[in-house]
Design a protein around this motif. Sequence first.
Motif, PDB file in Angstrom:
ATOM      1  N   TYR A  31       0.824  -1.208   0.000  1.00 29.92           N
ATOM      2  CA  TYR A  31       0.000   0.000   0.000  1.00 29.92           C
ATOM      3  C   TYR A  31       0.861   1.263   0.000  1.00 29.92           C
ATOM      4  N   LEU A  32       1.843   1.304   0.910  1.00 31.94           N
ATOM      5  CA  LEU A  32       2.696   2.491   0.975  1.00 31.94           C
ATOM      6  C   LEU A  32       3.496   2.641  -0.315  1.00 31.94           C
ATOM      7  N   GLY A  33       3.959   1.505  -0.880  1.00 33.51           N
ATOM      8  CA  GLY A  33       4.691   1.557  -2.142  1.00 33.51           C
ATOM      9  C   GLY A  33       3.853   2.134  -3.260  1.00 33.51           C
ATOM     10  N   ASN A  34       2.580   1.751  -3.337  1.00 29.34           N
ATOM     11  CA  ASN A  34       1.694   2.293  -4.367  1.00 29.34           C
ATOM     12  C   ASN A  34       1.488   3.790  -4.200  1.00 29.34           C
ATOM     13  N   ILE A  35       1.372   4.227  -2.949  1.00 33.28           N
ATOM     14  CA  ILE A  35       1.209   5.664  -2.691  1.00 33.28           C
ATOM     15  C   ILE A  35       2.461   6.427  -3.131  1.00 33.28           C
ATOM     16  N   ILE A  36       3.627   5.914  -2.730  1.00 28.83           N
ATOM     17  CA  ILE A  36       4.886   6.585  -3.054  1.00 28.83           C
ATOM     18  C   ILE A  36       5.140   6.606  -4.557  1.00 28.83           C
ATOM     19  N   ARG A  37       4.853   5.495  -5.236  1.00 27.74           N
ATOM     20  CA  ARG A  37       5.107   5.406  -6.676  1.00 27.74           C
ATOM     21  C   ARG A  37       4.326   6.455  -7.457  1.00 27.74           C
ATOM     22  N   SER A  38       3.129   6.782  -6.993  1.00 28.04           N
ATOM     23  CA  SER A  38       2.293   7.741  -7.719  1.00 28.04           C
ATOM     24  C   SER A  38       2.889   9.145  -7.742  1.00 28.04           C
ATOM     25  N   HIS A  39       3.907   9.386  -6.905  1.00 27.39           N
ATOM     26  CA  HIS A  39       4.504  10.728  -6.850  1.00 27.39           C
ATOM     27  C   HIS A  39       5.746  10.852  -7.733  1.00 27.39           C
ATOM     28  N   GLY A  40       6.208   9.774  -8.333  1.00 22.90           N
ATOM     29  CA  GLY A  40       7.307   9.823  -9.288  1.00 22.90           C
ATOM     30  C   GLY A  40       8.670  10.012  -8.638  1.00 22.90           C
ATOM     31  N   GLY A  41       9.677   9.456  -9.285  1.00 27.81           N
ATOM     32  CA  GLY A  41      11.052   9.606  -8.806  1.00 27.81           C
ATOM     33  C   GLY A  41      11.471   8.583  -7.781  1.00 27.81           C
ATOM     34  N   PHE A  42      10.586   7.658  -7.404  1.00 21.14           N
ATOM     35  CA  PHE A  42      10.895   6.603  -6.439  1.00 21.14           C
ATOM     36  C   PHE A  42      10.870   5.257  -7.171  1.00 21.14           C
ATOM     37  N   TYR A  43      11.880   4.420  -6.911  1.00 22.68           N
ATOM     38  CA  TYR A  43      12.025   3.188  -7.675  1.00 22.68           C
ATOM     39  C   TYR A  43      11.912   1.912  -6.839  1.00 22.68           C
TER      40      TYR A  43
END
Length: 650
Positions: A441-453
């Motif tokens: 869940y946290l990964g999906n939230i973070i990914r939506s903001h771009g620049g995180f791999y």
Amino acid sequence: MKKNSWKHVLQLGVIALIAGFILKVFFGGAPANVESYCPFGGLESLATYLNTETLACSMSVIQITMGVMLAVCVILFSRLFCGYVCPLGTVSEWLGKWGRKMKINHTIPTASVADRALRIVKYILLFWIFYMTLASSELFCKNFDPYYAVATGFQGEITVWMSVISLLLLVVGNLTIRMFWCKYICPLGALSIIFKFTLTFIAILLLTVLLNYTGVVHISVIWALGITSIITYFYEIILHKSKTFPLLNIVRDNEKCNHCGVCTKKCPHAINLTKSKVIKDVDCTLCGECIASCHQQALSVNGKTAFRWIPAVLVVVLFFFSIWTSSHWELPTISERWGDTSKHLVMFEKEGMRTVKCYGSSKAFSAKMQHVPGVYGVTTYVNRFAVQVYYDPQETTQEEVEKAMFTPTKRKLETPPAEIDKLKIITLGVENLFDRMDIVYLGNIIRSHGGFYGIVSEYDCPVRIKLYMDINKQIDKKELKSIVETPEYDMPQHGGTVQKIKCDYRLISLSEKVDTIGRLEFLQEMFPKSGTTFKQADETYKGKETAVYEIEFPQLDLPMYQNMLPYFANFISVKPGIIGFETALKIDVPVIRITYAKEAATEEDIWNILQEPQWTIHYSDGTTEDINAPYNFEQPGTTLSPDSQSAEIK
């Protein structure tokens, strides 16, 4: 002719709700959890819990409260669910009316040979359903329940041929025979009649408990039900009316009654109301149609004409009381203890265990904890994702137990562009994040903001999170805090729907230390390598010349394809010459490497296997299942040379 409008409003409301479920499926939505409020499923769940002290995935507390409330309602007030709420009862009435308009509907006379013979069918079905439910710990009624099949758009856990037969019995039976389903087929109708003969039901229940408690003889729930069903069937065909219970009944004023017979004609079950002063017929559902149709006002509930609205109000009150009760009461999905039961154990509870979401995952969690020193029991509550762990404080600590419960998780969010050589790693301390689903869940939230791999979790207090991000992206604690503490996000589901996920993560710390990692090193670290050797094939081809067939599969690092690897292994394990497989990362492309015996298989054979449109899966109980192949290999692979097999590919 007057009607009981209270009853019809409730019936139409239930049918409209089910129609909404069907339309939702028709327009691409997920099938509704239509059995959630089913009292019959609740009584199955209760029987299963009493038998095994566990609740399977498809069972819930709200079902049980609905089932218990149904029993209480029948005992005290009559079969109100059948008359006011049950969608199958409503459809049975409507079909009967249409059949009579078409002059094809007939009433089987009560106490006739045909009537008595047919009435045993519902008791046989009742026993069979409960027997299969207790044997499987799943709601067996879903296999053929026409309500469940239709409400889920035939996309639920059904057995198609059973559902089709049930639907035909419902439609054709009720069109031609008055209330055919309710009188002769419905297992819930059988249970309701058992509850109407309350004193017999309670006597058998108490006798069963007493015999089991004293150890004289062990009587299973299912055999107690069988005995009760046999006795009740004979009560039904011989007496055809209850004695003491229920407490609410239709009462006829003989002085006002002119014996016109309209009430019998309007009664859905064609009960002859002119023969008795107090109507205790087992078929009576207190639906009130007779009261509404009487021109002489000779019929009432318990002798009070003002009470005619009481049954409908009771239905609504009991329904909402069941919901309220279920929200203040819970039953464990499993509750298991092992080892020395004389030890003084300490319990601690952990909420937020989102992966412990059903009976199967609860059993898996229990199996995991049985290998933890000092732990001697677990209890799970899947409705709120909570677990209770029982441990001996002389042997371990709560922190050690929590550490054993924790599953370190890593997840690639995006593949860094080829032009990026390095990534930077920042470390966060996040509270209220413990389960590996939290990383999803946290990964999906973070990914939506771009620049995180990528994201990695490690046990600590609070949990330590490593974020792999663009080396040129600025670190802003305020921005990170707003991202991590996102309260809710939409998670895409299969079929194009979304599920709203509520989160309560809290950013506690941000380390000042920043590390770096090379792009290829990052990809290697994030790739979930797996593989196995098939023991039987390995022994069969031992000493024979082998080779390794390598095929690219770029999607393999996606979770949905990773989850299918056990099925892939099962599928190829029975193919001639296949000895084993492994997954690997070749530079930055995921590959599957299949080891095979050269005397029994060729490159062409393996390619043909991988192109099969269906996989045959072999289960441990000897059964098989064909599933559509989830992997689509676009280009044939090649056999690696001996030199490349022995070399480590970076």
